[in-house]
Design a protein around this motif. Structure first.
Motif, PDB file in Angstrom:
ATOM      1  N   GLU A  81      10.725   5.279  -3.866  1.00  0.00           N
ATOM      2  CA  GLU A  81       9.785   5.419  -4.980  1.00  0.00           C
ATOM      3  C   GLU A  81       9.664   6.881  -5.421  1.00  0.00           C
ATOM      4  O   GLU A  81       9.522   7.164  -6.608  1.00  0.00           O
ATOM      5  N   ILE A  82       9.726   7.792  -4.474  1.00  0.00           N
ATOM      6  CA  ILE A  82       9.591   9.215  -4.778  1.00  0.00           C
ATOM      7  C   ILE A  82      10.920   9.764  -5.292  1.00  0.00           C
ATOM      8  O   ILE A  82      10.956  10.533  -6.252  1.00  0.00           O
ATOM      9  N   GLN A  83      11.985   9.337  -4.660  1.00  0.00           N
ATOM     10  CA  GLN A  83      13.318   9.809  -5.048  1.00  0.00           C
ATOM     11  C   GLN A  83      13.611   9.480  -6.507  1.00  0.00           C
ATOM     12  O   GLN A  83      14.146  10.318  -7.243  1.00  0.00           O
ATOM     13  N   ASP A  84      13.254   8.277  -6.935  1.00  0.00           N
ATOM     14  CA  ASP A  84      13.497   7.879  -8.324  1.00  0.00           C
ATOM     15  C   ASP A  84      12.819   8.840  -9.299  1.00  0.00           C
ATOM     16  O   ASP A  84      13.384   9.184 -10.332  1.00  0.00           O
ATOM     17  N   GLU A  85      11.615   9.246  -8.973  1.00  0.00           N
ATOM     18  CA  GLU A  85      10.850  10.122  -9.864  1.00  0.00           C
ATOM     19  C   GLU A  85      11.314  11.580  -9.807  1.00  0.00           C
ATOM     20  O   GLU A  85      11.297  12.282 -10.805  1.00  0.00           O
TER      21      GLU A  85
ATOM     22  N   MET B 133       9.975  13.289   2.374  1.00  0.00           N
ATOM     23  CA  MET B 133       9.333  12.368   1.438  1.00  0.00           C
ATOM     24  C   MET B 133      10.222  12.107   0.230  1.00  0.00           C
ATOM     25  O   MET B 133      10.188  11.026  -0.352  1.00  0.00           O
ATOM     26  N   LEU B 134      11.048  13.082  -0.145  1.00  0.00           N
ATOM     27  CA  LEU B 134      11.917  12.932  -1.303  1.00  0.00           C
ATOM     28  C   LEU B 134      13.005  11.879  -1.083  1.00  0.00           C
ATOM     29  O   LEU B 134      13.650  11.439  -2.027  1.00  0.00           O
TER      30      LEU B 134
ATOM     31  N   THR C 162       2.025   7.370  -6.173  1.00  0.00           N
ATOM     32  CA  THR C 162       0.979   8.370  -6.408  1.00  0.00           C
ATOM     33  C   THR C 162       1.460   9.748  -5.973  1.00  0.00           C
ATOM     34  O   THR C 162       1.261  10.741  -6.678  1.00  0.00           O
ATOM     35  N   LEU C 163       2.095   9.800  -4.817  1.00  0.00           N
ATOM     36  CA  LEU C 163       2.605  11.073  -4.315  1.00  0.00           C
ATOM     37  C   LEU C 163       3.706  11.614  -5.228  1.00  0.00           C
ATOM     38  O   LEU C 163       3.760  12.818  -5.492  1.00  0.00           O
ATOM     39  N   ALA C 164       4.543  10.749  -5.750  1.00  0.00           N
ATOM     40  CA  ALA C 164       5.592  11.184  -6.683  1.00  0.00           C
ATOM     41  C   ALA C 164       4.971  11.823  -7.926  1.00  0.00           C
ATOM     42  O   ALA C 164       5.419  12.887  -8.369  1.00  0.00           O
TER      43      ALA C 164
ATOM     44  N   LYS D 293       0.837  -1.206   0.000  1.00  0.00           N
ATOM     45  CA  LYS D 293       0.000   0.000   0.000  1.00  0.00           C
ATOM     46  C   LYS D 293       0.868   1.251   0.000  1.00  0.00           C
ATOM     47  O   LYS D 293       0.586   2.218  -0.707  1.00  0.00           O
ATOM     48  N   ILE D 294       1.925   1.240   0.790  1.00  0.00           N
ATOM     49  CA  ILE D 294       2.793   2.415   0.900  1.00  0.00           C
ATOM     50  C   ILE D 294       3.569   2.641  -0.395  1.00  0.00           C
ATOM     51  O   ILE D 294       3.739   3.786  -0.822  1.00  0.00           O
TER      52      ILE D 294
END
Length: 186
Positions: free
Chosen positions: A159-163, A154-155, A126-128, A119-120
């Motif tokens: 998953e977010i860092q990659d984007e 969050m960065l 989604t947040l990215a 889920k996370i």
């Protein structure tokens, strides 16, 4: 503490084999056989740490504290509230289990934590996408830097860092260009 205990065992195992008359044959066991439960506990602690890290990051994006600007600001703020709510639900599912999460014999934790992790990861993706949308919607270097600052923790999530990594690099180049433009004027 657990890692120190394991290191001490290996150290004394070496000493025993060197100094005991039987070459320490009584100590001639595979450390992983001795520390099966300790290793499982260390792994469980790592998973609990992962949960707490996610909770700390997601607490910082409480939509009562974070508001997006620019033309899509209201829509993105509402979407952030949805993401935050979905995280709270996933975290509640872990917090409300009926077993001790530190009990390595509680096999249900593996299933529950796997579901939480899935889920996370989806929420992070989604947040990215939402952060990229907000980045593109903000036109100034300052507003983009503000976005990066607000979501700094969050960065760091994979998953977010990659984007967002490419956006961060571009932002630094844009900032450099603005500084050079100001320097040229003066």
């Amino acid at each position: 503490l657990c890692q120190s205990w394991k290191r001490n065992f290996v150290q004394f195992q070496k000493v025993a084999s060197a100094e005991l008359p039987d070459n320490g044959s009584a100590w001639d066991v595979n450390p992983s056989d001795v520390f099966i439960r300790v290793n499982a506990f260390i792994e469980r602690c790592g998973e609990i740490k992962e949960f707490l890290s996610a909770a700390r990051c997601y607490q910082k994006i409480d939509p009562n504290r974070v508001v997006f600007g620019a033309s899509k600001g209201l829509q993105l703020t509402e979407h952030l509230g949805n993401i935050y709510g979905r995280f709270q639900k996933a975290a509640k599912d872990i917090r409300s289990v009926k077993y001790d999460i530190t009990d390595i014999d509680a096999e249900a934790f593996d299933v529950d934590f796997f579901a939480f992790r899935q889920k996370i990861k989806q929420l992070d993706r989604t947040l990215a996408a939402m952060l990229i949308d907000s980045y593109e919607d903000n036109e100034t270097v300052l507003s983009r830097m503000d976005l990066m600052y607000v979501f700094e923790d969050m960065l760091k999530r994979p998953e977010i860092q990659d984007e967002m990594e490419k956006k961060e690099t571009k932002l630094l180049f844009d900032y450099r260009d603005e500084l050079l433009a100001v320097q040229a004027k003066f």
